[in-house]
Design a protein around this motif. Sequence first.
Motif, PDB file in Angstrom:
ATOM      1  N   SER A 136      -5.167 -24.928 -43.547  1.00 16.74           N
ATOM      2  CA  SER A 136      -4.822 -24.080 -42.361  1.00 16.74           C
ATOM      3  C   SER A 136      -5.017 -24.738 -41.030  1.00 16.74           C
ATOM      4  CB  SER A 136      -5.843 -22.841 -42.258  1.00 16.74           C
ATOM      5  OG  SER A 136      -6.987 -23.381 -42.382  1.00 16.74           O
ATOM      6  N   LEU A 137      -5.120 -26.097 -41.275  1.00 16.41           N
ATOM      7  CA  LEU A 137      -5.167 -26.829 -39.982  1.00 16.41           C
ATOM      8  C   LEU A 137      -3.809 -27.377 -39.493  1.00 16.41           C
ATOM      9  CD1 LEU A 137      -8.109 -29.191 -40.787  1.00 16.41           C
ATOM     10  CD2 LEU A 137      -8.077 -27.205 -39.277  1.00 16.41           C
ATOM     11  N   LEU A 174     -11.538 -11.656 -32.305  1.00 14.59           N
ATOM     12  CA  LEU A 174     -11.709 -10.336 -32.801  1.00 14.59           C
ATOM     13  C   LEU A 174     -13.004  -9.832 -32.689  1.00 14.59           C
ATOM     14  CD1 LEU A 174      -9.989  -9.927 -36.571  1.00 14.59           C
ATOM     15  CD2 LEU A 174      -9.401  -9.083 -34.222  1.00 14.59           C
ATOM     16  N   ILE A 191     -11.497 -22.081 -40.128  1.00 19.32           N
ATOM     17  CA  ILE A 191     -10.620 -21.713 -39.020  1.00 19.32           C
ATOM     18  C   ILE A 191     -10.377 -20.302 -38.668  1.00 19.32           C
ATOM     19  CG2 ILE A 191      -8.477 -22.367 -40.091  1.00 19.32           C
ATOM     20  CD1 ILE A 191      -7.912 -23.761 -37.368  1.00 19.32           C
ATOM     21  N   THR A 192     -10.061 -19.542 -39.724  1.00 19.37           N
ATOM     22  CA  THR A 192      -9.990 -17.928 -39.349  1.00 19.37           C
ATOM     23  C   THR A 192     -11.127 -17.649 -38.939  1.00 19.37           C
ATOM     24  OG1 THR A 192     -10.520 -17.704 -41.925  1.00 19.37           O
ATOM     25  CG2 THR A 192      -8.129 -17.806 -41.381  1.00 19.37           C
ATOM     26  N   TYR A 244      -5.939 -15.840 -47.978  1.00 18.78           N
ATOM     27  CA  TYR A 244      -6.763 -16.691 -48.353  1.00 18.78           C
ATOM     28  C   TYR A 244      -7.990 -16.453 -49.781  1.00 18.78           C
ATOM     29  CZ  TYR A 244      -4.854 -19.976 -45.124  1.00 18.78           C
ATOM     30  OH  TYR A 244      -4.174 -20.846 -44.300  1.00 18.78           O
ATOM     31  N   LYS A 257      -7.388 -24.617 -48.405  1.00 19.31           N
ATOM     32  CA  LYS A 257      -7.881 -23.787 -47.178  1.00 19.31           C
ATOM     33  C   LYS A 257      -7.758 -24.876 -45.896  1.00 19.31           C
ATOM     34  CE  LYS A 257     -11.992 -22.658 -48.912  1.00 19.31           C
ATOM     35  NZ  LYS A 257     -13.390 -22.448 -48.697  1.00 19.31           N
ATOM     36  N   ILE A 297      -1.915 -26.021 -38.034  1.00 22.38           N
ATOM     37  CA  ILE A 297      -1.528 -25.866 -36.405  1.00 22.38           C
ATOM     38  C   ILE A 297      -1.792 -27.000 -35.508  1.00 22.38           C
ATOM     39  CG2 ILE A 297      -3.847 -25.159 -35.894  1.00 22.38           C
ATOM     40  CD1 ILE A 297      -3.007 -23.078 -34.160  1.00 22.38           C
ATOM     41  N   ALA A 298      -2.509 -28.043 -35.834  1.00 25.75           N
ATOM     42  CA  ALA A 298      -2.656 -29.233 -35.142  1.00 25.75           C
ATOM     43  C   ALA A 298      -1.420 -30.060 -35.189  1.00 25.75           C
ATOM     44  CB  ALA A 298      -4.019 -30.099 -35.823  1.00 25.75           C
ATOM     45  N   ARG A 308      -0.941 -19.552 -41.478  1.00 25.90           N
ATOM     46  CA  ARG A 308      -1.765 -19.102 -40.130  1.00 25.90           C
ATOM     47  C   ARG A 308      -0.679 -19.629 -38.885  1.00 25.90           C
ATOM     48  NH1 ARG A 308      -4.377 -19.237 -36.858  1.00 25.90           N
ATOM     49  NH2 ARG A 308      -3.211 -21.012 -35.740  1.00 25.90           N
ATOM     50  N   MET A 321      -5.033 -10.751 -38.713  1.00 23.96           N
ATOM     51  CA  MET A 321      -6.183 -11.425 -39.301  1.00 23.96           C
ATOM     52  C   MET A 321      -6.773 -11.010 -40.701  1.00 23.96           C
ATOM     53  SD  MET A 321      -6.609 -13.804 -37.366  1.00 23.96           S
ATOM     54  CE  MET A 321      -8.010 -14.734 -37.785  1.00 23.96           C
ATOM     55  N   ILE A 352      -9.515 -26.337 -31.811  1.00 27.33           N
ATOM     56  CA  ILE A 352      -8.016 -25.418 -32.339  1.00 27.33           C
ATOM     57  C   ILE A 352      -8.461 -24.136 -31.522  1.00 27.33           C
ATOM     58  CG2 ILE A 352      -7.175 -24.056 -34.062  1.00 27.33           C
ATOM     59  CD1 ILE A 352      -7.183 -26.576 -35.561  1.00 27.33           C
ATOM     60  N   LEU A 375      -4.343 -12.317 -43.088  1.00 24.13           N
ATOM     61  CA  LEU A 375      -4.544 -13.483 -43.434  1.00 24.13           C
ATOM     62  C   LEU A 375      -5.580 -13.916 -44.313  1.00 24.13           C
ATOM     63  CD1 LEU A 375      -3.218 -16.292 -42.489  1.00 24.13           C
ATOM     64  CD2 LEU A 375      -4.775 -16.532 -40.624  1.00 24.13           C
ATOM     65  N   MET A 376      -6.713 -13.258 -43.920  1.00 27.62           N
ATOM     66  CA  MET A 376      -7.775 -13.386 -44.872  1.00 27.62           C
ATOM     67  C   MET A 376      -7.578 -12.912 -46.256  1.00 27.62           C
ATOM     68  SD  MET A 376     -11.114 -12.569 -42.436  1.00 27.62           S
ATOM     69  CE  MET A 376     -11.863 -13.864 -41.393  1.00 27.62           C
ATOM     70  N   GLY A 426     -14.263 -18.046 -49.212  1.00 28.66           N
ATOM     71  CA  GLY A 426     -13.058 -17.653 -49.643  1.00 28.66           C
ATOM     72  C   GLY A 426     -12.052 -17.866 -48.399  1.00 28.66           C
ATOM     73  N   VAL A 427     -12.360 -17.843 -47.082  1.00 30.36           N
ATOM     74  CA  VAL A 427     -11.484 -18.036 -45.996  1.00 30.36           C
ATOM     75  C   VAL A 427     -12.076 -19.237 -45.451  1.00 30.36           C
ATOM     76  CG1 VAL A 427     -11.240 -15.497 -45.887  1.00 30.36           C
ATOM     77  CG2 VAL A 427     -12.813 -16.796 -44.366  1.00 30.36           C
ATOM     78  N   PRO A 428     -10.793 -19.759 -44.830  1.00 30.13           N
ATOM     79  CA  PRO A 428     -10.942 -21.286 -44.121  1.00 30.13           C
ATOM     80  C   PRO A 428     -11.714 -20.919 -42.748  1.00 30.13           C
ATOM     81  CG  PRO A 428      -8.427 -20.798 -44.272  1.00 30.13           C
ATOM     82  CD  PRO A 428      -9.034 -19.608 -44.880  1.00 30.13           C
TER      83      PRO A 428
END
Lengths: 405, 426
Positions: free
Chosen positions: A346-347, B279, B270-271, A382, A343, A349-350, A357, A375, B370, A378-379, B266-268
């Motif tokens: 997903s950073l 959203l 950041i999402t 994960y 998880k 992007i930095a 992501r 989204m 971010i 994406l979710m 379950g999700v990071p």
Amino acid sequence: MKASAPPKSESFKLSMLLSDTRYRGTSLQVITFIIFVAVFFWLVDNTIKNLALLGKDVSFNFLFLRAGYDINQRLIPYTSDSTHGRAAFVGILNTLLVALVGCLFATILGLFVGILRLSKNWLVAKLMSIYIEGFRNVPVLLWIVMIFALLTEFTPAPKAFKGADPQATMLLFDSIAITNRGTYFPAPIFGEGSFWLLLSFILSVIIVIFIRKNANKQKKETGKSFPTFWISVLIIILPTLGFYFLLGKPISLEYPYLKGFNFKDGIHLRNSFLALTLALALYTSAFIAEIVRAGILAISKGQSEAAASLGLRPNKIMNLIILPQALRIIVPPLISNYLNLTKNSSLAIAVGYMDVRGTLGGITLNQTGRELESMLLLMGFYLCVSLLISSVINYYNRSFQIVVR
Amino acid sequence: MSKIAFVQKNKIPPSPAPISEVGVIGWLKQNLFSSWFNTLLTLLSIYFIFIILKDFIPWAWGGHWDTKSLRECLDLNPDVACFSVLTARWKQLLFGLYPAEEYWRPTVTFILLIFSIIPILFPKYFRFFWFSIIYPGLAIWLLWGGSIWSVGIVYIGFFLGVLLFILLLRNITKNMVITGISSILFVILFFIFFSNYLVKNLDIIIPISLPPVESLKMGGFTLSLIVGITGIVASFPIGILLALGRQSNLPIIKMICVGFIEFIRGVPLITLLFVASVLLNYFLPPGTNFDIVLRVIIMVTLFSAAYMAEVIRGGLAGLPLGQHEASSSLGLTYWQSQRLVIMPQALKISIPGIVNTFIGLFKDTTLVSIISLRDPVGLASTIRADQTWNGIYWELYVAIGLMFFVVCFGMSQYSQYLERKLKTDK
């Protein structure tokens, strides 16, 4: 003595729905359910209204449209003419790559640090505590950008390798070049006959597994142990080496070399990938080290003393008594740390690494304007990964936990 | 008797231990050089420390603190640190874009923060707990500004609600459900109908206000602390409720709790933050637009509440079943047994996990950079984008890392202290 009459059954009152334990559970659940459904419909209704206001609809067709952007690191063929769906898939593979390599390094490093922290050597133990506390108490995002800065700012540019008296030299007999554009490793080239070589290697591994199983069985039946270590090493190395020379060295290495202002050939690992993987691995390894330490400490001293009094030697005590019990404690949190690493990837992007992501939840989202759908996907991705991993944990717990009754 | 040739009459004084076994040398021998392998490890570690300190100490020790730009630093001596960036920008790192003339407000807020957590951390000072209750409102007013009454009215409303609850319970009926519901109704009605009117009038009678500061101006370590501490305080009770819900034998409540926990875990994060920034507007009635910092706080809170729930569930599972059975056989109701028997023990077992979640939450506040809020990590890139400091890395990162390290390490040390203090066995 008169038998007491059965208590008169009370007539049902409305207030009993809340005060009587027989009904309270049900009525609470009904209320919760109604609120839950109401909130859910409220959210859906709002979403529909908002989408209508913006003139949007919900559709996943954008996955089949041309993406139009490039991804600098890809494990499968991809061009800017490919679809958004394929871009997302490239991103997924990139995420999984970071997760896989990161977990591998984190485990090795964490095991190492965790065991060393238990060392009787004061200096080593203290050093390892500093390592663990240092990595655990600083945000992983900071580690990622720091390591990225280290890799890009403090490494030589490829042109520094040029000339008769270069400022920078390649490591390990001119095979690895660390530059500010990434690190170049030799790449293996599979020539003719490498299939047979691989086949012989796999066969010898299978033979070794078979021998070990047999030895174990023999040990359980007769109590005599059968030394397998050196035999297995010989079986794995000798035929493979023999075939390697017999087939005329089918597998060779392709070394990176400097051409113009950049390195050519070899495997090119970008700094973004390296920084992300390294930072995640170092960060997670500190957590794993603590798990390993806790697991080993949780086995009471009596276990090793009992084993010693039975006459087992120290390495046998470790292998047969301590580790099997410690692993039972170590493995579940270890796996959940793998999940955290995945998880945290997903950073990416930095540092501009194109993980899922970055592709699906980044450029695709911005280009198509389909925030909701992207989204959700994406979710969903994960969630699938995490559900998969937690089912592995559950399976492990079920099959290895001590059965009490 | 005479057959014995020699009898030692007086006690021989014990001779001192060999010099190689006690004192500094003994310690060194036992801990560093007990075997050849240990010696090797020691030498390797010393070498490792040496190569790190060899570069780091001259770099940090000789650092420049008062130059005007990175250029100037490099001209003076390129091999040492250029801490001038901290001298020049430390206010920004701490307060973000908060208006300079109002810096005293976050400063006072943090000083008061220390006073407000002391009663919670150290039971000795529990009599000052009233300050911890006042503090959140005070902090909100100090940081965001505006009229004191817009925050104060919340306290007034709840105070009146509690007052009504006690009065009803004393004088009219002993039924907790009826009094509770009527007090809650009263509070809701109060906020809907009277609060605006009251705020306006109070403003005229006693006007106390600070210039308002909008959320986007907040940044730096202030933002991290705001998000982190609000998240920590709010996620704890939610986590307990979720954990109880997950353990409950009411299937619908259990299902909702399990679904929520598993989804969030379950999700990071950041999402989730992206959901908050992109959203959330879809899910709310058209035209609503509420504060981005508040949205982030809500998401961070939900995120860590789910983790908290799992940690507490672990603690609950660690308790023997007999505790539940014993407390119900004593005639305690569900909530009584949770409050008096189960939770104190379960929470005690799960202290390390709870504090780990807190530390994780505090570290995760950096992720707001971010979605382009200006927390320290986000500010670092802003500062580096400036012409004067373009190209500076370590000085900033080391400073930011140190700030986080101090807070997180402090938390973990406190948890160890708490564990020792609450240890009842052995």
